[in-house]
Design a protein around this motif. Structure first.
Motif, PDB file in Angstrom:
ATOM      1  N   ILE A   4      50.066  23.856   3.927  1.00  0.00           N
ATOM      2  CA  ILE A   4      50.591  22.733   3.156  1.00  0.00           C
ATOM      3  C   ILE A   4      49.540  21.638   3.081  1.00  0.00           C
ATOM      4  O   ILE A   4      49.034  21.172   4.107  1.00  0.00           O
ATOM      5  CB  ILE A   4      51.885  22.174   3.778  1.00  0.00           C
ATOM      6  N   SER A   5      49.217  21.246   1.866  1.00  0.00           N
ATOM      7  CA  SER A   5      48.257  20.176   1.633  1.00  0.00           C
ATOM      8  C   SER A   5      49.039  18.949   1.169  1.00  0.00           C
ATOM      9  O   SER A   5      49.370  18.813  -0.011  1.00  0.00           O
ATOM     10  CB  SER A   5      47.230  20.608   0.577  1.00  0.00           C
ATOM     11  N   TYR A   6      49.349  18.075   2.131  1.00  0.00           N
ATOM     12  CA  TYR A   6      50.071  16.835   1.801  1.00  0.00           C
ATOM     13  C   TYR A   6      49.058  15.728   1.510  1.00  0.00           C
ATOM     14  O   TYR A   6      47.989  15.673   2.114  1.00  0.00           O
ATOM     15  CB  TYR A   6      50.963  16.380   2.962  1.00  0.00           C
ATOM     16  N   GLY A   7      49.422  14.847   0.609  1.00  0.00           N
ATOM     17  CA  GLY A   7      48.558  13.695   0.367  1.00  0.00           C
ATOM     18  C   GLY A   7      49.330  12.518  -0.174  1.00  0.00           C
ATOM     19  O   GLY A   7      50.241  12.675  -0.986  1.00  0.00           O
ATOM     20  N   LEU A 130      53.381  -2.275  -3.910  1.00  0.00           N
ATOM     21  CA  LEU A 130      53.628  -2.395  -2.464  1.00  0.00           C
ATOM     22  C   LEU A 130      54.812  -1.573  -1.975  1.00  0.00           C
ATOM     23  O   LEU A 130      54.707  -0.875  -0.967  1.00  0.00           O
ATOM     24  CB  LEU A 130      53.810  -3.869  -2.092  1.00  0.00           C
ATOM     25  N   ASN A 131      55.932  -1.649  -2.673  1.00  0.00           N
ATOM     26  CA  ASN A 131      57.108  -0.894  -2.225  1.00  0.00           C
ATOM     27  C   ASN A 131      56.849   0.611  -2.249  1.00  0.00           C
ATOM     28  O   ASN A 131      57.253   1.341  -1.325  1.00  0.00           O
ATOM     29  CB  ASN A 131      58.325  -1.240  -3.083  1.00  0.00           C
ATOM     30  N   SER A 132      56.183   1.066  -3.295  1.00  0.00           N
ATOM     31  CA  SER A 132      55.867   2.494  -3.377  1.00  0.00           C
ATOM     32  C   SER A 132      54.924   2.913  -2.257  1.00  0.00           C
ATOM     33  O   SER A 132      55.112   3.962  -1.632  1.00  0.00           O
ATOM     34  CB  SER A 132      55.227   2.809  -4.732  1.00  0.00           C
ATOM     35  N   ILE A 133      53.928   2.099  -1.980  1.00  0.00           N
ATOM     36  CA  ILE A 133      52.992   2.426  -0.905  1.00  0.00           C
ATOM     37  C   ILE A 133      53.707   2.434   0.441  1.00  0.00           C
ATOM     38  O   ILE A 133      53.451   3.296   1.294  1.00  0.00           O
ATOM     39  CB  ILE A 133      51.806   1.451  -0.910  1.00  0.00           C
ATOM     40  N   ASP A 134      54.635   1.494   0.645  1.00  0.00           N
ATOM     41  CA  ASP A 134      55.425   1.487   1.884  1.00  0.00           C
ATOM     42  C   ASP A 134      56.113   2.827   2.092  1.00  0.00           C
ATOM     43  O   ASP A 134      56.083   3.411   3.190  1.00  0.00           O
ATOM     44  CB  ASP A 134      56.489   0.387   1.836  1.00  0.00           C
ATOM     45  N   ILE A 135      56.766   3.321   1.050  1.00  0.00           N
ATOM     46  CA  ILE A 135      57.505   4.585   1.137  1.00  0.00           C
ATOM     47  C   ILE A 135      56.557   5.740   1.414  1.00  0.00           C
ATOM     48  O   ILE A 135      56.813   6.605   2.270  1.00  0.00           O
ATOM     49  CB  ILE A 135      58.295   4.824  -0.163  1.00  0.00           C
ATOM     50  N   GLN A 136      55.434   5.754   0.701  1.00  0.00           N
ATOM     51  CA  GLN A 136      54.493   6.854   0.857  1.00  0.00           C
ATOM     52  C   GLN A 136      53.843   6.863   2.243  1.00  0.00           C
ATOM     53  O   GLN A 136      53.596   7.931   2.816  1.00  0.00           O
ATOM     54  CB  GLN A 136      53.416   6.770  -0.217  1.00  0.00           C
ATOM     55  N   LEU A 137      53.588   5.687   2.784  1.00  0.00           N
ATOM     56  CA  LEU A 137      53.026   5.638   4.135  1.00  0.00           C
ATOM     57  C   LEU A 137      54.033   6.136   5.169  1.00  0.00           C
ATOM     58  O   LEU A 137      53.639   6.694   6.202  1.00  0.00           O
ATOM     59  CB  LEU A 137      52.560   4.227   4.464  1.00  0.00           C
ATOM     60  N   GLY A 138      55.309   5.940   4.894  1.00  0.00           N
ATOM     61  CA  GLY A 138      56.334   6.518   5.760  1.00  0.00           C
ATOM     62  C   GLY A 138      56.271   8.030   5.737  1.00  0.00           C
ATOM     63  O   GLY A 138      56.379   8.683   6.785  1.00  0.00           O
ATOM     64  N   CYS A 139      56.079   8.610   4.535  1.00  0.00           N
ATOM     65  CA  CYS A 139      55.931  10.065   4.424  1.00  0.00           C
ATOM     66  C   CYS A 139      54.692  10.530   5.177  1.00  0.00           C
ATOM     67  O   CYS A 139      54.734  11.530   5.904  1.00  0.00           O
ATOM     68  CB  CYS A 139      55.818  10.469   2.951  1.00  0.00           C
ATOM     69  N   PHE A 140      53.591   9.814   4.975  1.00  0.00           N
ATOM     70  CA  PHE A 140      52.354  10.179   5.673  1.00  0.00           C
ATOM     71  C   PHE A 140      52.557  10.189   7.181  1.00  0.00           C
ATOM     72  O   PHE A 140      52.116  11.118   7.869  1.00  0.00           O
ATOM     73  CB  PHE A 140      51.236   9.195   5.303  1.00  0.00           C
ATOM     74  N   GLN A 141      53.238   9.174   7.698  1.00  0.00           N
ATOM     75  CA  GLN A 141      53.434   9.093   9.137  1.00  0.00           C
ATOM     76  C   GLN A 141      54.272  10.247   9.655  1.00  0.00           C
ATOM     77  O   GLN A 141      54.033  10.759  10.754  1.00  0.00           O
ATOM     78  CB  GLN A 141      54.077   7.760   9.515  1.00  0.00           C
ATOM     79  N   ASP A 142      55.257  10.675   8.849  1.00  0.00           N
ATOM     80  CA  ASP A 142      56.069  11.831   9.250  1.00  0.00           C
ATOM     81  C   ASP A 142      55.203  13.077   9.429  1.00  0.00           C
ATOM     82  O   ASP A 142      55.425  13.877  10.354  1.00  0.00           O
ATOM     83  CB  ASP A 142      57.159  12.099   8.213  1.00  0.00           C
ATOM     84  N   TRP A 143      54.244  13.261   8.537  1.00  0.00           N
ATOM     85  CA  TRP A 143      53.329  14.400   8.667  1.00  0.00           C
ATOM     86  C   TRP A 143      52.386  14.193   9.845  1.00  0.00           C
ATOM     87  O   TRP A 143      52.179  15.107  10.655  1.00  0.00           O
ATOM     88  CB  TRP A 143      52.523  14.582   7.380  1.00  0.00           C
ATOM     89  N   ALA A 144      51.800  13.001   9.945  1.00  0.00           N
ATOM     90  CA  ALA A 144      50.835  12.733  11.012  1.00  0.00           C
ATOM     91  C   ALA A 144      51.467  12.876  12.387  1.00  0.00           C
ATOM     92  O   ALA A 144      50.803  13.293  13.350  1.00  0.00           O
ATOM     93  CB  ALA A 144      50.239  11.339  10.834  1.00  0.00           C
ATOM     94  N   ASP A 145      52.752  12.524  12.492  1.00  0.00           N
ATOM     95  CA  ASP A 145      53.436  12.571  13.783  1.00  0.00           C
ATOM     96  C   ASP A 145      53.597  13.991  14.323  1.00  0.00           C
ATOM     97  O   ASP A 145      53.922  14.166  15.502  1.00  0.00           O
ATOM     98  CB  ASP A 145      54.815  11.902  13.691  1.00  0.00           C
ATOM     99  N   THR A 146      53.387  14.993  13.478  1.00  0.00           N
ATOM    100  CA  THR A 146      53.466  16.366  13.984  1.00  0.00           C
ATOM    101  C   THR A 146      52.355  16.618  15.002  1.00  0.00           C
ATOM    102  O   THR A 146      52.491  17.475  15.869  1.00  0.00           O
ATOM    103  CB  THR A 146      53.347  17.402  12.851  1.00  0.00           C
ATOM    104  N   GLY A 147      51.259  15.889  14.866  1.00  0.00           N
ATOM    105  CA  GLY A 147      50.151  16.019  15.803  1.00  0.00           C
ATOM    106  C   GLY A 147      49.389  17.317  15.698  1.00  0.00           C
ATOM    107  O   GLY A 147      48.513  17.598  16.518  1.00  0.00           O
TER     108      GLY A 147
END
Length: 262
Positions: A4-7, A130-147
């Motif tokens: 999976i290539s998330y971005g 800004l609001n869109s970036i906030d949401i997308q950074l939440g998605c990014f963090q969900d992926w990053a948190d998998t470690g």
């Protein structure tokens, strides 16, 4: 294997996806391009707004022992995060300085309004993003948190591409010629969603707007070093150049080139 290539939007995610496919091919592992019922028959990539474990099960049944790379901007749904953490599915994530994401989103909005398209048309100035970036950074963090996935910054993807290619190859247990893989993209006209290609583009943003972004996303800036020596070098080379965002016609031609391979 499913990869999976998330971005996050405007983080060179399409380029990373394309490079990942080429790494698999260079390793002698052809990748599957999905058609119906998953994607349109003429789709140039395996993109999904959302990926969950049920979708992965359906795709796995379809591809068997073959390899596939899936692209998404959405969060890991269902048990996908756990699957990545357990190594059942491999993944990567791309991230970019939010200031530059905002500028690129505004470019896309300008292009869409000119051509009466809906995508990104609501983004007129950086405050709108800004609001869109906030949401997308939440998605990014969900992926990053998998470690358990590779995280690549925009500057690494664009300006230290061989290192990114080698990291992906190591991730899938392959040894490849990174220079040969990168040679596939010598002509930037084959890179999907390529816009301006300006290094350290945040320099275009006013000091006032930059301060807003630096404060709002302070935790992200503390966690990731977006500026790199190579990006600084490219920025210095580009200082005397006038770079313009790619237009709709150029984007359409790129899509045709990706579809038909010319």
């Amino acid at each position: 294997m499913i990869y999976i290539s998330y971005g996050i939007t405007k983080s060179a995610s399409t380029f990373l996806y394309q490079m990942t496919e080429e790494v698999f091919r260079a390793a002698g592992r052809p990748v599957v391009r999905l058609g119906k019922p998953f994607r349109k028959a003429d789709s140039v990539e395996n993109y999904f707004n959302f990926i969950d474990h049920e979708l992965l099960s359906q795709i796995q049944a379809q591809i068997g022992d073959r390899d596939i790379i899936l692209k998404t901007h959405g969060p890991p749904r269902g048990n996908v995060a756990q699957m990545v953490a357990a190594g059942e599915v491999l993944a990567s994530a791309s991230i970019r300085d939010p200031r530059e994401i905002a500028l690129s989103m505004v470019d896309h909005g300008t292009r869409s309004r000119r051509w009466r398209n809906n995508a990104f048309s609501e983004f007129v100035d950086v405050a709108d993003t800004l609001n869109s970036i906030d949401i997308q950074l939440g998605c990014f963090q969900d992926w990053a948190d998998t470690g358990a996935l590779k995280v690549f910054t925009y500057n690494a993807i664009c300006y230290d591409s061989p290192a990114v290619i080698r990291a992906i190859a190591e991730q899938i247990g392959a040894t490849i010629d990174a220079v040969a893989v990168l040679g596939k993209f010598r002509d930037k006209g084959v890179i999907g969603q390529f816009s301006k290609g300006k290094a350290l583009r945040y320099s275009e943003m006013s000091a006032t707007d930059q301060a807003v972004f630096r404060e709002r996303y302070a935790a992200l800036y503390a966690a990731y070093a977006f500026d790199t020596d190579e990006a600084r070098r490219v920025a210095a080379e580009q200082a005397s150049l006038t770079l313009r965002a790619s237009g709709e016609v150029a984007q359409f031609i790129t899509m045709l080139r990706r579809r038909f391979g010319f």
